[in-house]
Write a protein that holds these residues in place. Structure first.
Motif, PDB file in Angstrom:
ATOM      1  N   PRO A 148       0.824  -1.219   0.000  1.00 13.40           N
ATOM      2  CA  PRO A 148       0.000   0.000   0.000  1.00 13.40           C
ATOM      3  C   PRO A 148       0.860   1.272   0.000  1.00 13.40           C
ATOM      4  CG  PRO A 148      -0.765  -1.528   1.708  1.00 13.40           C
ATOM      5  CD  PRO A 148       0.498  -2.090   1.131  1.00 13.40           C
ATOM      6  N   GLU A 149       2.001   1.212   0.674  1.00  9.33           N
ATOM      7  CA  GLU A 149       2.883   2.375   0.737  1.00  9.33           C
ATOM      8  C   GLU A 149       3.477   2.708  -0.634  1.00  9.33           C
ATOM      9  OE1 GLU A 149       2.674   0.510   4.757  1.00  9.33           O
ATOM     10  OE2 GLU A 149       3.170  -0.284   2.785  1.00  9.33           O
ATOM     11  N   ALA A 150       3.760   1.693  -1.432  1.00  7.08           N
ATOM     12  CA  ALA A 150       4.272   1.942  -2.783  1.00  7.08           C
ATOM     13  C   ALA A 150       3.200   2.625  -3.625  1.00  7.08           C
ATOM     14  CB  ALA A 150       4.727   0.639  -3.437  1.00  7.08           C
ATOM     15  N   HIS A 151       1.953   2.196  -3.450  1.00  6.13           N
ATOM     16  CA  HIS A 151       0.840   2.863  -4.144  1.00  6.13           C
ATOM     17  C   HIS A 151       0.760   4.329  -3.723  1.00  6.13           C
ATOM     18  CE1 HIS A 151      -1.178  -0.542  -6.139  1.00  6.13           C
ATOM     19  NE2 HIS A 151      -0.821  -1.256  -5.075  1.00  6.13           N
ATOM     20  N   GLU A 152       0.870   4.562  -2.411  1.00  5.27           N
ATOM     21  CA  GLU A 152       0.813   5.935  -1.906  1.00  5.27           C
ATOM     22  C   GLU A 152       1.937   6.791  -2.484  1.00  5.27           C
ATOM     23  OE1 GLU A 152      -0.077   6.752   2.394  1.00  5.27           O
ATOM     24  OE2 GLU A 152       0.107   4.555   2.493  1.00  5.27           O
ATOM     25  N   LEU A 153       3.157   6.255  -2.451  1.00  8.14           N
ATOM     26  CA  LEU A 153       4.296   6.999  -2.986  1.00  8.14           C
ATOM     27  C   LEU A 153       4.132   7.268  -4.480  1.00  8.14           C
ATOM     28  CD1 LEU A 153       7.309   5.387  -1.092  1.00  8.14           C
ATOM     29  CD2 LEU A 153       6.677   7.807  -1.075  1.00  8.14           C
ATOM     30  N   GLY A 154       3.634   6.276  -5.215  1.00  7.60           N
ATOM     31  CA  GLY A 154       3.409   6.451  -6.648  1.00  7.60           C
ATOM     32  C   GLY A 154       2.389   7.545  -6.939  1.00  7.60           C
ATOM     33  N   ALA A 155       1.329   7.592  -6.141  1.00 11.99           N
ATOM     34  CA  ALA A 155       0.298   8.623  -6.335  1.00 11.99           C
ATOM     35  C   ALA A 155       0.836  10.006  -5.995  1.00 11.99           C
ATOM     36  CB  ALA A 155      -0.927   8.296  -5.479  1.00 11.99           C
ATOM     37  N   VAL A 156       1.607  10.109  -4.915  1.00 14.86           N
ATOM     38  CA  VAL A 156       2.193  11.396  -4.539  1.00 14.86           C
ATOM     39  C   VAL A 156       3.196  11.842  -5.601  1.00 14.86           C
ATOM     40  CG1 VAL A 156       3.634  12.581  -2.825  1.00 14.86           C
ATOM     41  CG2 VAL A 156       1.788  11.080  -2.064  1.00 14.86           C
ATOM     42  N   LEU A 157       3.975  10.918  -6.119  1.00 16.64           N
ATOM     43  CA  LEU A 157       4.940  11.248  -7.171  1.00 16.64           C
ATOM     44  C   LEU A 157       4.223  11.774  -8.414  1.00 16.64           C
ATOM     45  CD1 LEU A 157       7.757  11.337  -8.408  1.00 16.64           C
ATOM     46  CD2 LEU A 157       7.500   8.889  -8.947  1.00 16.64           C
ATOM     47  N   LEU A 158       3.152  11.115  -8.828  1.00 22.12           N
ATOM     48  CA  LEU A 158       2.411  11.581 -10.002  1.00 22.12           C
ATOM     49  C   LEU A 158       1.902  13.006  -9.775  1.00 22.12           C
ATOM     50  CD1 LEU A 158       1.127  11.245 -12.775  1.00 22.12           C
ATOM     51  CD2 LEU A 158      -0.799  10.086 -11.653  1.00 22.12           C
ATOM     52  N   GLU A 159       1.376  13.275  -8.594  1.00 25.53           N
ATOM     53  CA  GLU A 159       0.874  14.620  -8.298  1.00 25.53           C
ATOM     54  C   GLU A 159       2.019  15.636  -8.314  1.00 25.53           C
ATOM     55  OE1 GLU A 159      -1.533  17.784  -7.645  1.00 25.53           O
ATOM     56  OE2 GLU A 159      -2.119  15.768  -8.238  1.00 25.53           O
ATOM     57  N   ALA A 160       3.165  15.271  -7.751  1.00 21.59           N
ATOM     58  CA  ALA A 160       4.310  16.189  -7.735  1.00 21.59           C
ATOM     59  C   ALA A 160       4.794  16.490  -9.151  1.00 21.59           C
ATOM     60  CB  ALA A 160       5.447  15.607  -6.897  1.00 21.59           C
ATOM     61  N   VAL A 161       4.868  15.464  -9.989  1.00 24.59           N
ATOM     62  CA  VAL A 161       5.320  15.677 -11.369  1.00 24.59           C
ATOM     63  C   VAL A 161       4.313  16.541 -12.128  1.00 24.59           C
ATOM     64  CG1 VAL A 161       5.804  14.540 -13.576  1.00 24.59           C
ATOM     65  CG2 VAL A 161       6.755  13.610 -11.464  1.00 24.59           C
ATOM     66  N   THR A 162       3.034  16.345 -11.872  1.00 24.07           N
ATOM     67  CA  THR A 162       2.017  17.194 -12.492  1.00 24.07           C
ATOM     68  C   THR A 162       2.223  18.654 -12.103  1.00 24.07           C
ATOM     69  OG1 THR A 162       0.445  15.350 -12.511  1.00 24.07           O
ATOM     70  CG2 THR A 162      -0.484  17.570 -12.708  1.00 24.07           C
ATOM     71  N   GLN A 163       2.531  18.890 -10.826  1.00 22.63           N
ATOM     72  CA  GLN A 163       2.784  20.246 -10.356  1.00 22.63           C
ATOM     73  C   GLN A 163       4.059  20.811 -10.984  1.00 22.63           C
ATOM     74  OE1 GLN A 163       0.539  21.873  -8.351  1.00 22.63           O
ATOM     75  NE2 GLN A 163      -0.709  20.037  -8.449  1.00 22.63           N
ATOM     76  N   VAL A 164       5.082  19.961 -11.138  1.00 28.44           N
ATOM     77  CA  VAL A 164       6.327  20.401 -11.792  1.00 28.44           C
ATOM     78  C   VAL A 164       6.026  20.835 -13.225  1.00 28.44           C
ATOM     79  CG1 VAL A 164       8.557  19.611 -12.728  1.00 28.44           C
ATOM     80  CG2 VAL A 164       7.937  19.068 -10.354  1.00 28.44           C
ATOM     81  N   GLN A 165       5.245  20.027 -13.940  1.00 30.21           N
ATOM     82  CA  GLN A 165       4.894  20.379 -15.324  1.00 30.21           C
ATOM     83  C   GLN A 165       4.195  21.736 -15.368  1.00 30.21           C
ATOM     84  OE1 GLN A 165       2.861  16.484 -15.928  1.00 30.21           O
ATOM     85  NE2 GLN A 165       3.634  16.760 -18.006  1.00 30.21           N
ATOM     86  N   ASP A 166       3.244  21.942 -14.472  1.00 31.84           N
ATOM     87  CA  ASP A 166       2.513  23.212 -14.451  1.00 31.84           C
ATOM     88  C   ASP A 166       3.447  24.372 -14.126  1.00 31.84           C
ATOM     89  OD1 ASP A 166       0.187  21.851 -15.073  1.00 31.84           O
ATOM     90  OD2 ASP A 166      -0.596  21.875 -13.017  1.00 31.84           O
ATOM     91  N   ALA A 167       4.371  24.160 -13.196  1.00 26.82           N
ATOM     92  CA  ALA A 167       5.317  25.214 -12.829  1.00 26.82           C
ATOM     93  C   ALA A 167       6.247  25.546 -13.999  1.00 26.82           C
ATOM     94  CB  ALA A 167       6.134  24.796 -11.606  1.00 26.82           C
TER      95      ALA A 167
END
Length: 192
Positions: free
Chosen positions: A93-112
Motif C-alpha cells: 500500500p505504501e508503494a501505491h501511496e508513494l506512486g500517487a504522490v509522485l504523479l501529483e508532484a510531477v504534475t505540479q512540476v509540469q505546471d510550474a
C-alpha cells in the motif's frame, strides 16, 4: 520547455504498473520508451542551448532545469525496472501511496515549468513550488512509515532489500521534483 507534457506520462505509467503488477514488463517498456524520448528532448535542448545566442533564461538555469526533469524520468524508469527485475508480485500500500504522490508532484512540476513561459503569473508558479515541497514532505512521511513497517513486519532479508530500494527510488524521484521546484523558485524571484 519542449516535451514538458511527456514527463507526466512516466509516473502515470508507473502508477498503472503498481496497480497492475501482472503487466509490469509492458509498463516498464512504456516507461523506458518515455525515458528515451526524454533523453532525446534533453540532448536536443542542450544542443539548441549551445547554439542560441540569446536565451529567455540564464543558460545555467535552463541546463539545470532540463537536467532536473531528466533526473525525475531516470528515477521513475529505475523504479519500474526494479519492479520487473525483482519480479514483484504484490505491491505494498505504501508503494501505491508513494506512486500517487509522485504523479501529483510531477504534475505540479509540469505546471510550474509551463508557468515560466513569459512569467505572467509568478505568484501562481510560486504556489505550485510550495505544493511540490509539501508533496515531497508527504513522500518523506510515507517513506518513514514504509521503512518502519518493512523492518517490523518482514523477516525475509531479500524482501526487505528489494522493497527498501524501490521505496528509496520513489522518494528520490520526489526529491528531484523538489530540486526542480527550488530551481524554479529561484528563476521566478530573479526574473519575476
Amino acid at each position: 520547455f519542449p516535451g514538458a507534457w511527456l514527463y507526466g506520462d512516466a509516473p502515470q505509467a508507473l502508477l498503472h504498473m503498481l496497480r497492475d503488477v501482472g503487466d509490469a514488463a509492458v509498463y516498464a517498456k512504456a516507461i523506458k520508451d518515455i525515458e528515451h524520448a526524454g533523453d532525446t528532448i534533453t540532448h536536443h535542448t542542450l544542443e539548441t542551448l549551445h547554439k542560441t545566442f540569446i536565451t529567455p533564461l540564464d543558460r545555467d538555469e535552463i541546463h539545470q532545469l532540463i537536467s532536473g526533469m531528466d533526473d525525475i524520468l531516470d528515477l521513475v524508469d529505475a523504479t519500474g525496472q526494479r519492479l520487473v527485475m525483482y519480479d514483484i508480485q504484490d505491491v505494498t500500500p505504501e508503494a501505491h501511496e508513494l506512486g500517487a504522490v509522485l504523479l501529483e508532484a510531477v504534475t505540479q512540476v509540469q505546471d510550474a515549468v509551463r508557468g515560466l513561459r513569459g512569467l505572467k503569473y509568478p505568484m501562481d508558479v510560486l504556489k505550485l513550488c510550495v505544493e511540490i515541497n509539501r508533496l515531497e514532505n508527504e513522500g518523506d512521511a510515507i517513506l518513514r512509515k514504509s521503512m518502519a513497517r518493512l523492518f517490523k513486519e518482514s523477516t525475509d532479508p531479500i524482501y526487505i532489500i528489494k522493497w527498501k530500494e524501490i521505496y528509496e527510488f520513489l522518494e528520490n524521484a520526489l526529491d528531484s521534483c523538489e530540486d526542480v521546484a527550488t530551481l524554479i523558485e529561484g528563476i521566478v524571484h530573479e526574473h519575476g
